[in-house]
Design a protein around this motif. Sequence first.
Motif, PDB file in Angstrom:
ATOM      1  N   VAL A  15       0.835  -1.195   0.000  1.00  0.00           N
ATOM      2  CA  VAL A  15       0.000   0.000   0.000  1.00  0.00           C
ATOM      3  C   VAL A  15       0.878   1.256   0.000  1.00  0.00           C
ATOM      4  O   VAL A  15       0.629   2.207  -0.739  1.00  0.00           O
ATOM      5  N   GLY A  16       1.903   1.261   0.826  1.00  0.00           N
ATOM      6  CA  GLY A  16       2.810   2.408   0.877  1.00  0.00           C
ATOM      7  C   GLY A  16       3.514   2.637  -0.445  1.00  0.00           C
ATOM      8  O   GLY A  16       3.678   3.771  -0.895  1.00  0.00           O
ATOM      9  N   LEU A  17       3.925   1.563  -1.112  1.00  0.00           N
ATOM     10  CA  LEU A  17       4.589   1.669  -2.399  1.00  0.00           C
ATOM     11  C   LEU A  17       3.645   2.228  -3.464  1.00  0.00           C
ATOM     12  O   LEU A  17       4.025   3.086  -4.264  1.00  0.00           O
ATOM     13  N   VAL A  18       2.403   1.764  -3.467  1.00  0.00           N
ATOM     14  CA  VAL A  18       1.413   2.282  -4.415  1.00  0.00           C
ATOM     15  C   VAL A  18       1.188   3.771  -4.185  1.00  0.00           C
ATOM     16  O   VAL A  18       1.139   4.564  -5.126  1.00  0.00           O
ATOM     17  N   LEU A  19       1.041   4.172  -2.931  1.00  0.00           N
ATOM     18  CA  LEU A  19       0.847   5.587  -2.626  1.00  0.00           C
ATOM     19  C   LEU A  19       2.060   6.418  -3.043  1.00  0.00           C
ATOM     20  O   LEU A  19       1.910   7.518  -3.580  1.00  0.00           O
ATOM     21  N   LEU A  20       3.237   5.922  -2.790  1.00  0.00           N
ATOM     22  CA  LEU A  20       4.456   6.633  -3.154  1.00  0.00           C
ATOM     23  C   LEU A  20       4.576   6.802  -4.661  1.00  0.00           C
ATOM     24  O   LEU A  20       4.913   7.878  -5.151  1.00  0.00           O
TER      25      LEU A  20
END
Length: 146
Positions: A15-20
């Motif tokens: 999720v963090g990677l997608v947001l980044l």
Amino acid sequence: MPIRRALLAVLATAVGLVLLLSFKPHDVSQAAQPPAALAQKQSGTAPAQGTTGTTGTTVTGDPADTRWGPVQVAITVSGGKIAEVQVLQAPDGNRRDIEINDAALPILTQEALSAQSAQIDTVSGATYTSEGYARSLQSAIDRAGL
């Protein structure tokens, strides 16, 4: 339990990677409006160095190079006092510079008129502009013989 933690960690990372990766910074290369304090420069009414008008003598200070671009001011002297300060140049390379200077330049101008010198406080968040403003202002004051 350890499998749940591992799964949660992998999911949170994904999720963090997608947001980044979906983050889009603003485009600093777009043309932006120059600071409002530079309106007289854009209209071509910038005073010449050492001109005398009906309201006093206008003296232009040296441009002061800062990290974000040059700052230059001109003062109008009337009755041995600084009657007006005009900003001729200020950093305007991106929107953030313009936002900072729209807030800082009027404060610096008011400080200069109140102090009648270049010994003015630095505006928080506009340190480089404030220091360049003070250097250019001191140059103009020196040229005016104040």
